[in-house]
Write an enzyme that holds these catalytic residues in place. Structure first.
Site, PDB file in Angstrom:
ATOM      1  N   SER A  61       0.802  -1.238   0.000  1.00 26.21           N
ATOM      2  CA  SER A  61       0.000   0.000   0.000  1.00 26.21           C
ATOM      3  C   SER A  61       0.825   1.273   0.000  1.00 26.21           C
ATOM      4  CB  SER A  61      -0.944   0.023   1.199  1.00 26.21           C
ATOM      5  OG  SER A  61      -2.070  -0.745   0.894  1.00 26.21           O
ATOM      6  N   LYS A  64       0.400   3.426  -2.927  1.00 22.18           N
ATOM      7  CA  LYS A  64      -0.735   4.348  -3.059  1.00 22.18           C
ATOM      8  C   LYS A  64      -0.294   5.813  -2.943  1.00 22.18           C
ATOM      9  CE  LYS A  64      -3.806   0.865  -1.006  1.00 22.18           C
ATOM     10  NZ  LYS A  64      -4.497   0.461   0.244  1.00 22.18           N
ATOM     11  N   TYR A 188      -3.618  -2.496 -10.306  1.00 13.21           N
ATOM     12  CA  TYR A 188      -3.497  -2.295  -8.855  1.00 13.21           C
ATOM     13  C   TYR A 188      -2.634  -3.385  -8.205  1.00 13.21           C
ATOM     14  CZ  TYR A 188      -4.880  -2.128  -3.938  1.00 13.21           C
ATOM     15  OH  TYR A 188      -4.854  -2.091  -2.564  1.00 13.21           O
ATOM     16  N   TYR A 235      -4.677   3.454   8.205  1.00 18.16           N
ATOM     17  CA  TYR A 235      -6.045   2.922   8.311  1.00 18.16           C
ATOM     18  C   TYR A 235      -6.647   3.232   9.675  1.00 18.16           C
ATOM     19  CZ  TYR A 235      -3.899   0.448   4.452  1.00 18.16           C
ATOM     20  OH  TYR A 235      -3.218   0.150   3.314  1.00 18.16           O
ATOM     21  N   VAL A 253       1.131  -3.764   3.799  1.00 15.24           N
ATOM     22  CA  VAL A 253       1.064  -5.070   4.470  1.00 15.24           C
ATOM     23  C   VAL A 253       2.319  -5.923   4.242  1.00 15.24           C
ATOM     24  CG1 VAL A 253      -1.449  -5.227   4.687  1.00 15.24           C
ATOM     25  CG2 VAL A 253      -0.322  -6.108   2.624  1.00 15.24           C
TER      26      VAL A 253
END
Ligand code: GLU
Length: 300
Positions: A61, A64, A188, A235, A253
């Site tokens: 992630s 991103k 992705y 998050y 992760v």
């Protein structure tokens, strides 16, 4: 700084409670939980490292951050019509909120939001063209061409990412995906499967420091990305990270964390074991120790 990084790496090596390595992407479950690396990149380009700072890992992630930079560069404020800028308070792969809120994801760092950003920058191009452009951006930011995508990891995620498939189909059903879910998720999964080591990631994060010598995107976009990293980068653990570390950060992760020290440094930390929110357990502890020792915080 070398001394403190060495001390942190030594302390982390003897930690018994290392969190749990992600196993929902089978390829990631094979990574040794004992590994730990840390690298600090200064605006001048100087890097200081300790531990396994040159072992590549899956950035997941953290990618991103780079796709958001591309998305803001291309679409500007228009991007916010399709994705919000508020913390979600829910897990990274939660489906609940997306349905309740009409298909506009809370922010670009939860999976649903990142899938929308990828769709936006994919536009009418082929996924491989987008991935080539993303790699060009990341390599230029890092000043290192030896950064690649691990296709085995991408495939491993594609075969097991049932929640991401659900999110993409929900987005499509709610009219917030221009491309076919297969095309978007193909891109992705590959962006998440980019591999970097701590030195490369710390160097790549320098464009977020906000120093004139590392500028790559507009000052405005640097501020927005840092604000989102602070409020949404971990998050449903973002508030905890803000209190403990006091700096903008983005986790993945794969166990990596990119931390920005505005005006001063970019830090990459990697320890594969995750806490309950899916953020690197020892990575967070190490970031906290480093920030405290250096007196780095955006809050005082
Ligand atoms: N590829 C992972 C997913 O979409 C990324 C999640 C993360 O790193 O937090 O589930």
């Amino acid at each position: 700084m070398e001394v403190i990084l060495g001390e942190i790496a030594t302390a982390m090596a003897s930690e018994a409670d290392r969190g749990r390595v992600a196993d929902f992407i089978p390829e990631l479950a094979r990574v040794d939980p004992k590994l730990f690396g840390i690298a600090v990149a200064l605006p001048t380009g100087q890097t200081i490292t300790s531990g396994d700072a040159r072992v590549p890992f899956s950035i997941q992630s953290i990618s991103k951050v780079f796709t958001l930079a591309m998305g803001l560069g291309r679409l500007g404020d228009e991007l916010w019509m399709r994705v919000g800028r508020e913390p979600s308070g829910l897990a990274f792969n939660s489906i609940l909120q997306l349905e309740q809120e009409g298909g506009r994801p809370r922010n670009p760092f939860v999976n649903a939001g990142a899938i929308v950003v990828t769709d936006a920058i994919l536009a009418a191009n082929q996924p491989r063209e987008l991935l080539a452009e993303l790699l060009r951006f990341v390599r230029a930011a890092a000043g290192d061409d030896d950064i690649h995508i691990n296709k085995r990891v991408a495939k491993s995620e594609a075969n097991n990412a049932h929640r991401n498939w659900a999110l993409a189909h929900m987005l499509k059903a709610r009219n917030n995906l221009r491309n076919d879910p297969h095309r978007v998720l193909g891109a992705y999964f590959h962006q998440c499967a980019i591999e970097m080591n701590c030195v490369q990631l710390a160097c790549a994060g320098r464009f977020l420091i906000g120093a004139p010598e590392t500028a790559l995107i507009s000052v405005e976009n640097v501020r927005h990305i840092n604000a989102l990293m602070m409020t949404c980068g971990h998050y449903d653990g973002s508030g905890e990270f803000a209190c403990r570390v006091g700096l903008p950060g983005k986790s993945g992760v794969g166990g990596g964390i990119l931390v920005v020290v505005p005006g001063r440094a970019s830090v990459a930390i990697w320890s594969p074991g995750l806490n309950d929110q899916g953020n690197s357990a020892l990575g967070t502890t190490a970031a906290e120790r480093l920030a405290r020792h250096m007196g780095w915080t955006v809050f005082s």
